[in-house]
Design an enzyme around this catalytic site. Sequence first.
Site, PDB file in Angstrom:
ATOM      1  N   ARG A   1      21.255   2.976 -65.778  1.00 27.88           N
ATOM      2  CA  ARG A   1      21.104   3.640 -64.479  1.00 27.88           C
ATOM      3  C   ARG A   1      22.068   3.007 -63.486  1.00 27.88           C
ATOM      4  O   ARG A   1      22.008   1.802 -63.221  1.00 27.88           O
ATOM      5  CB  ARG A   1      19.670   3.489 -63.971  1.00 27.88           C
TER       6      ARG A   1
ATOM      7  N   HIS B   1      22.137   5.200 -53.401  1.00 29.19           N
ATOM      8  CA  HIS B   1      21.521   3.877 -53.376  1.00 29.19           C
ATOM      9  C   HIS B   1      22.019   3.145 -52.128  1.00 29.19           C
ATOM     10  O   HIS B   1      22.682   2.109 -52.220  1.00 29.19           O
ATOM     11  CB  HIS B   1      21.843   3.102 -54.655  1.00 29.19           C
TER      12      HIS B   1
ATOM     13  N   GLU C   1      14.666   4.384 -53.784  1.00 29.82           N
ATOM     14  CA  GLU C   1      13.831   3.718 -52.780  1.00 29.82           C
ATOM     15  C   GLU C   1      14.037   4.254 -51.353  1.00 29.82           C
ATOM     16  O   GLU C   1      14.435   3.504 -50.449  1.00 29.82           O
ATOM     17  CB  GLU C   1      14.070   2.207 -52.808  1.00 29.82           C
TER      18      GLU C   1
ATOM     19  N   ASN D   1      10.091   1.731 -59.202  1.00 25.20           N
ATOM     20  CA  ASN D   1      10.566   0.356 -59.044  1.00 25.20           C
ATOM     21  C   ASN D   1       9.386  -0.498 -58.606  1.00 25.20           C
ATOM     22  O   ASN D   1       8.660  -0.129 -57.673  1.00 25.20           O
ATOM     23  CB  ASN D   1      11.657   0.256 -57.987  1.00 25.20           C
TER      24      ASN D   1
ATOM     25  N   TYR E   1       8.131  -4.808 -58.135  1.00 22.68           N
ATOM     26  CA  TYR E   1       8.366  -6.238 -58.250  1.00 22.68           C
ATOM     27  C   TYR E   1       7.098  -7.047 -58.025  1.00 22.68           C
ATOM     28  O   TYR E   1       6.786  -7.946 -58.793  1.00 22.68           O
ATOM     29  CB  TYR E   1       9.456  -6.684 -57.263  1.00 22.68           C
TER      30      TYR E   1
ATOM     31  N   GLU F   1      13.352  -0.176 -62.115  1.00 23.05           N
ATOM     32  CA  GLU F   1      13.669  -1.535 -61.673  1.00 23.05           C
ATOM     33  C   GLU F   1      12.447  -2.412 -61.855  1.00 23.05           C
ATOM     34  O   GLU F   1      11.354  -2.065 -61.425  1.00 23.05           O
ATOM     35  CB  GLU F   1      14.083  -1.601 -60.187  1.00 23.05           C
TER      36      GLU F   1
END
Length: 444
Positions: A82, A126, A171, A292, A294, A351
């Site tokens: 990606r 992005h 995002e 995504n 984290y 991600e």
Amino acid sequence: MQTTQLPNTASLRSDFIWGVSTSSFQIEGATQEDGRGLSVWDIYCRTGEIKNRDTGDVACDHYHRYREDVGLMKALGVQAYRFSVSWPRVLPQGRGSANEAGFAFYDRLIDELLAAGIEPWLCLYHWDLPQALEERGGWLNREAAVWFADYASLIAARFGDRVKRFATFNEPSMFSLFSRSLGKRDSSSEDKLHCMIHNVNLAHGAAVDVLRANVINASIGCIHNRQPCRPSSPSEADAAAAARLDVYWNAVFPDPQCRGEYPRSMRTAIEPHMQPGDLTRICRPLDWFGLNHYSPVYLKAGADSMLGYDFGDKPASLPLTPIGWPIDPDAFSQALQDVHARYGLPIYVLENGYGDSGQPDQTGAVVDPGRIEFLKAYINAMNEAAASGVDVRGYFVWSLLDNFEWDSGYSIRFGLTYVDYASLRRIPKSSFRWYAGLISAVRP
């Protein structure tokens, strides 16, 4: 647990996709070569606000070293990559005349990927908005949806014969929320944020229609950063702050895009920017949900912030990455379950990764057991979500390379590959070899 052990992948699909992700501004460099226009990040870097006054001018020099980087991907054994297109590289003014040299770079990259047996996943945006469009109001201008659709049509025409996987945005909550909400509480600034949110959603819907009409067998999604928003104390004020940010962080883009409605708590605020038929324009059929993730974020009430929150203390019991992000695989599993239940789309994790500042040891090797343990734990959590019925179909590590990490510059490293920024030498880390071993073990 030994770092040589692999995570449990027994519940993942037989056709599960393993990949890596990057973005244009973070790795390409060559910001003033071959006719590329300026982006908003080029301008922001010139202010000196980035840590160590770093810029993206060279970054990883992927623009010139893409063949070497595709070679790294082939060595990893990933099935997909990606990446994002730099809008100002192909359209220096954001609209109007196209830059052939910019398009030719992505032709070379895509062809190199296909020759290596790696599927290209192309993200249209992005965060590197052409500065020329920012000067026309950027995402605060409703015409941005038209600009974005025109850009998408050029991408579809040029690459749609070889690229079938497209993401509209990466995002959107991040580049809207954090570009507009860091000042004092101000009703006009908050209204601008709502305007920006709506225009980005309109742009998403317009691009989906363009891609669908112009690319045979297109597979289209949008990539959302989903982080559970939790209060940092038991107080009602902190709980309210966390609930308010959760709407802006996790719901304000996927809800209208996938469900055709804004979250109830903010419909009145969005209404001044709505026109008849807008929700239909936004909610276009999608093939997958890009996730995504984290860590959770912990919030407290913040009287001076526009949305009434500030980042609070994290629980002392939670382990942290070297950059201070909580390590909480259960939150990842829960995020996958929540997305599955709310949106009902196949999920690709586009991600997930671990930031540190690791350096080569005296032998020149980069040994990063913390990253291996993180990836192992999070892949185990993803497997648990799949076992519970979540339709998760792929996992992409952030990132292939250490790179320019926005306001942190080059001080934070997320890569499976170490980049010596002085020489631009690539050094695969121990996590690189671990991930390659995982893919080799589980691929059919």
